[in-house]
Design a protein around this motif. Structure first.
Motif, PDB file in Angstrom:
ATOM      1  N   GLU A 287     -33.831 -27.620 -14.053  1.00  7.33           N
ATOM      2  CA  GLU A 287     -33.011 -26.300 -14.377  1.00  7.33           C
ATOM      3  C   GLU A 287     -31.321 -26.916 -14.331  1.00  7.33           C
ATOM      4  OE1 GLU A 287     -34.557 -22.455 -12.209  1.00  7.33           O
ATOM      5  OE2 GLU A 287     -34.505 -24.140 -11.038  1.00  7.33           O
ATOM      6  N   ARG A 288     -31.116 -27.924 -13.623  1.00  3.84           N
ATOM      7  CA  ARG A 288     -29.785 -28.332 -13.326  1.00  3.84           C
ATOM      8  C   ARG A 288     -28.942 -28.612 -14.549  1.00  3.84           C
ATOM      9  NH1 ARG A 288     -31.873 -32.187  -8.648  1.00  3.84           N
ATOM     10  NH2 ARG A 288     -32.727 -30.592  -7.545  1.00  3.84           N
ATOM     11  N   ASP A 289     -29.161 -29.351 -15.757  1.00  2.96           N
ATOM     12  CA  ASP A 289     -28.260 -29.599 -16.993  1.00  2.96           C
ATOM     13  C   ASP A 289     -28.004 -28.427 -17.757  1.00  2.96           C
ATOM     14  OD1 ASP A 289     -26.907 -31.442 -18.062  1.00  2.96           O
ATOM     15  OD2 ASP A 289     -28.559 -32.062 -19.352  1.00  2.96           O
ATOM     16  N   ARG A 290     -27.434 -27.578 -16.990  1.00  2.00           N
ATOM     17  CA  ARG A 290     -27.031 -26.343 -17.864  1.00  2.00           C
ATOM     18  C   ARG A 290     -25.459 -25.855 -17.419  1.00  2.00           C
ATOM     19  NH1 ARG A 290     -31.410 -24.492 -20.167  1.00  2.00           N
ATOM     20  NH2 ARG A 290     -33.411 -25.082 -19.143  1.00  2.00           N
ATOM     21  N   PRO A 291     -24.776 -25.179 -18.422  1.00  2.00           N
ATOM     22  CA  PRO A 291     -23.599 -24.819 -18.091  1.00  2.00           C
ATOM     23  C   PRO A 291     -23.550 -23.480 -16.853  1.00  2.00           C
ATOM     24  CG  PRO A 291     -24.522 -23.776 -20.408  1.00  2.00           C
ATOM     25  CD  PRO A 291     -25.328 -24.867 -19.785  1.00  2.00           C
ATOM     26  N   ALA A 292     -22.403 -23.454 -16.400  1.00  2.00           N
ATOM     27  CA  ALA A 292     -22.489 -22.487 -15.109  1.00  2.00           C
ATOM     28  C   ALA A 292     -22.771 -21.114 -15.578  1.00  2.00           C
ATOM     29  CB  ALA A 292     -20.815 -22.342 -14.766  1.00  2.00           C
ATOM     30  N   ARG A 293     -22.539 -20.648 -16.758  1.00  2.00           N
ATOM     31  CA  ARG A 293     -22.945 -19.301 -17.020  1.00  2.00           C
ATOM     32  C   ARG A 293     -24.383 -19.125 -16.914  1.00  2.00           C
ATOM     33  NH1 ARG A 293     -21.576 -21.615 -21.918  1.00  2.00           N
ATOM     34  NH2 ARG A 293     -23.089 -21.358 -23.294  1.00  2.00           N
ATOM     35  N   SER A 294     -25.096 -20.263 -17.553  1.00  2.00           N
ATOM     36  CA  SER A 294     -26.439 -20.266 -17.357  1.00  2.00           C
ATOM     37  C   SER A 294     -27.246 -20.580 -15.998  1.00  2.00           C
ATOM     38  CB  SER A 294     -27.226 -21.208 -18.437  1.00  2.00           C
ATOM     39  OG  SER A 294     -28.584 -21.396 -18.442  1.00  2.00           O
ATOM     40  N   LEU A 295     -26.601 -21.382 -15.100  1.00  2.00           N
ATOM     41  CA  LEU A 295     -26.986 -21.562 -13.839  1.00  2.00           C
ATOM     42  C   LEU A 295     -26.630 -20.370 -12.927  1.00  2.00           C
ATOM     43  CD1 LEU A 295     -25.489 -24.947 -12.994  1.00  2.00           C
ATOM     44  CD2 LEU A 295     -28.052 -24.433 -13.493  1.00  2.00           C
ATOM     45  N   ALA A 296     -25.787 -19.531 -13.267  1.00  2.00           N
ATOM     46  CA  ALA A 296     -25.165 -18.006 -12.730  1.00  2.00           C
ATOM     47  C   ALA A 296     -26.337 -17.287 -13.002  1.00  2.00           C
ATOM     48  CB  ALA A 296     -24.055 -17.696 -12.959  1.00  2.00           C
ATOM     49  N   ALA A 297     -26.827 -17.165 -14.262  1.00  2.00           N
ATOM     50  CA  ALA A 297     -28.166 -16.262 -14.760  1.00  2.00           C
ATOM     51  C   ALA A 297     -29.190 -16.641 -13.993  1.00  2.00           C
ATOM     52  CB  ALA A 297     -28.285 -16.447 -16.100  1.00  2.00           C
ATOM     53  N   ARG A 298     -29.404 -17.820 -13.947  1.00  2.00           N
ATOM     54  CA  ARG A 298     -30.716 -18.264 -13.440  1.00  2.00           C
ATOM     55  C   ARG A 298     -30.822 -17.749 -11.734  1.00  2.00           C
ATOM     56  NH1 ARG A 298     -31.004 -20.601 -17.667  1.00  2.00           N
ATOM     57  NH2 ARG A 298     -32.871 -21.440 -18.637  1.00  2.00           N
ATOM     58  N   PHE A 299     -29.602 -18.095 -11.084  1.00  2.00           N
ATOM     59  CA  PHE A 299     -29.557 -17.641  -9.712  1.00  2.00           C
ATOM     60  C   PHE A 299     -29.777 -16.257  -9.612  1.00  2.00           C
ATOM     61  CE2 PHE A 299     -26.704 -15.980  -6.250  1.00  2.00           C
ATOM     62  CZ  PHE A 299     -27.196 -16.754  -5.165  1.00  2.00           C
ATOM     63  N   ALA A 300     -29.208 -15.199 -10.435  1.00  2.00           N
ATOM     64  CA  ALA A 300     -29.431 -13.872 -10.579  1.00  2.00           C
ATOM     65  C   ALA A 300     -30.655 -13.763 -10.484  1.00  2.00           C
ATOM     66  CB  ALA A 300     -28.602 -13.208 -11.623  1.00  2.00           C
ATOM     67  N   ALA A 301     -31.486 -14.214 -11.511  1.00  2.00           N
ATOM     68  CA  ALA A 301     -32.887 -14.223 -11.886  1.00  2.00           C
ATOM     69  C   ALA A 301     -33.685 -14.450 -10.362  1.00  2.00           C
ATOM     70  CB  ALA A 301     -33.722 -15.339 -12.811  1.00  2.00           C
ATOM     71  N   LYS A 302     -33.415 -15.451  -9.692  1.00  2.00           N
ATOM     72  CA  LYS A 302     -34.041 -15.726  -8.431  1.00  2.00           C
ATOM     73  C   LYS A 302     -33.830 -14.793  -7.111  1.00  2.00           C
ATOM     74  CE  LYS A 302     -34.172 -20.739  -9.432  1.00  2.00           C
ATOM     75  NZ  LYS A 302     -34.357 -22.049  -8.907  1.00  2.00           N
ATOM     76  N   GLU A 303     -32.608 -14.266  -7.490  1.00  2.00           N
ATOM     77  CA  GLU A 303     -32.297 -13.336  -6.396  1.00  2.00           C
ATOM     78  C   GLU A 303     -32.965 -12.137  -6.607  1.00  2.00           C
ATOM     79  OE1 GLU A 303     -30.089 -12.914  -3.518  1.00  2.00           O
ATOM     80  OE2 GLU A 303     -30.157 -15.093  -3.463  1.00  2.00           O
ATOM     81  N   SER A 304     -33.079 -11.630  -8.034  1.00  2.00           N
ATOM     82  CA  SER A 304     -33.849 -10.484  -8.475  1.00  2.00           C
ATOM     83  C   SER A 304     -35.244 -10.664  -7.875  1.00  2.00           C
ATOM     84  CB  SER A 304     -33.812 -10.420  -9.860  1.00  2.00           C
ATOM     85  OG  SER A 304     -32.364 -10.121 -10.174  1.00  2.00           O
ATOM     86  N   LEU A 305     -35.876 -11.852  -8.180  1.00  2.00           N
ATOM     87  CA  LEU A 305     -37.352 -11.896  -7.927  1.00  2.00           C
ATOM     88  C   LEU A 305     -37.275 -11.692  -6.232  1.00  2.00           C
ATOM     89  CD1 LEU A 305     -40.308 -12.510  -8.242  1.00  2.00           C
ATOM     90  CD2 LEU A 305     -39.670 -15.265  -8.113  1.00  2.00           C
ATOM     91  N   ILE A 306     -36.551 -12.487  -5.522  1.00  2.00           N
ATOM     92  CA  ILE A 306     -36.487 -12.236  -3.991  1.00  2.00           C
ATOM     93  C   ILE A 306     -36.250 -10.810  -3.691  1.00  2.00           C
ATOM     94  CG2 ILE A 306     -35.090 -12.648  -2.019  1.00  2.00           C
ATOM     95  CD1 ILE A 306     -34.607 -15.238  -3.248  1.00  2.00           C
ATOM     96  N   LYS A 307     -35.440  -9.847  -4.244  1.00  2.00           N
ATOM     97  CA  LYS A 307     -35.382  -8.525  -4.048  1.00  2.00           C
ATOM     98  C   LYS A 307     -36.517  -7.723  -4.211  1.00  2.00           C
ATOM     99  CE  LYS A 307     -30.461  -8.391  -4.396  1.00  2.00           C
ATOM    100  NZ  LYS A 307     -29.188  -8.273  -5.297  1.00  2.00           N
ATOM    101  N   ALA A 308     -37.371  -8.067  -5.569  1.00  2.00           N
ATOM    102  CA  ALA A 308     -38.444  -7.582  -5.917  1.00  2.00           C
ATOM    103  C   ALA A 308     -39.505  -7.500  -4.997  1.00  2.00           C
ATOM    104  CB  ALA A 308     -38.801  -7.888  -7.460  1.00  2.00           C
ATOM    105  N   LEU A 309     -39.433  -8.719  -4.199  1.00  2.00           N
ATOM    106  CA  LEU A 309     -40.564  -8.901  -3.294  1.00  2.00           C
ATOM    107  C   LEU A 309     -40.173  -8.286  -1.909  1.00  2.00           C
ATOM    108  CD1 LEU A 309     -41.240 -12.691  -4.244  1.00  2.00           C
ATOM    109  CD2 LEU A 309     -42.747 -11.157  -4.297  1.00  2.00           C
ATOM    110  N   GLY A 310     -39.081  -7.878  -1.702  1.00  2.00           N
ATOM    111  CA  GLY A 310     -38.502  -7.395  -0.570  1.00  2.00           C
ATOM    112  C   GLY A 310     -38.047  -8.206   0.624  1.00  2.00           C
ATOM    113  N   GLY A 311     -37.478  -9.355   0.155  1.00  2.00           N
ATOM    114  CA  GLY A 311     -36.708 -10.094   1.082  1.00  2.00           C
ATOM    115  C   GLY A 311     -36.939 -11.777   1.270  1.00  2.00           C
TER     116      GLY A 311
END
Length: 121
Positions: free
Chosen positions: A34-58
């Motif tokens: 996942e690492r070799d991407r521009p900052a905007r793409s990494l930010a979206a991936r980080f948001a995706a992971k945070e969204s999954l964490i929230k969907a799981l409840g923590g």
């Protein structure tokens, strides 16, 4: 049946400042693929992971590298889950993870819906 929903937004400039200031964050948050991407793409991936964490409840059993953002055969964003997180999802009966990501106007966002067929008629 929907069993979880999560959403997250990330300020791309702020995220980029964080990874420039603390380069180890990239290794901590993202799998090598996942690492070799521009900052905007990494930010979206980080948001995706945070969204999954929230969907799981923590954060209790979450390891950042156990949730990689990939593309499916049609080029749509998807998760590749592994380890304890994949086991936890199976134990919860989660059959499908729906993921949508975007980045525009300095903001990266992601939305996750967790779906289960358990108990479906």
């Amino acid at each position: 049946m929907i069993v979880g929903i999560g959403i997250d937004v990330v300020d791309i400039v702020r995220f980029e400042r964080s990874i420039v200031r603390t380069p180890a964050l990239i290794e901590r948050l993202f799998a090598e693929s996942e690492r070799d991407r521009p900052a905007r793409s990494l930010a979206a991936r980080f948001a995706a992971k945070e969204s999954l964490i929230k969907a799981l409840g923590g954060h209790a059993i979450i390891r950042w590298h156990e949730m990689q953002v990939v593309q499916d055969v049609e080029g749509n964003p998807d998760f590749e889950l592994s380890g304890g997180l994949a086991e936890h999802m199976r134990a919860l009966g989660i059959d499908h993870v729906h993921l949508s990501m975007s980045h525009d106007a300095g903001i990266a966002s992601a939305f996750v819906v967790l779906e289960s067929n358990r108990g479906a008629a």
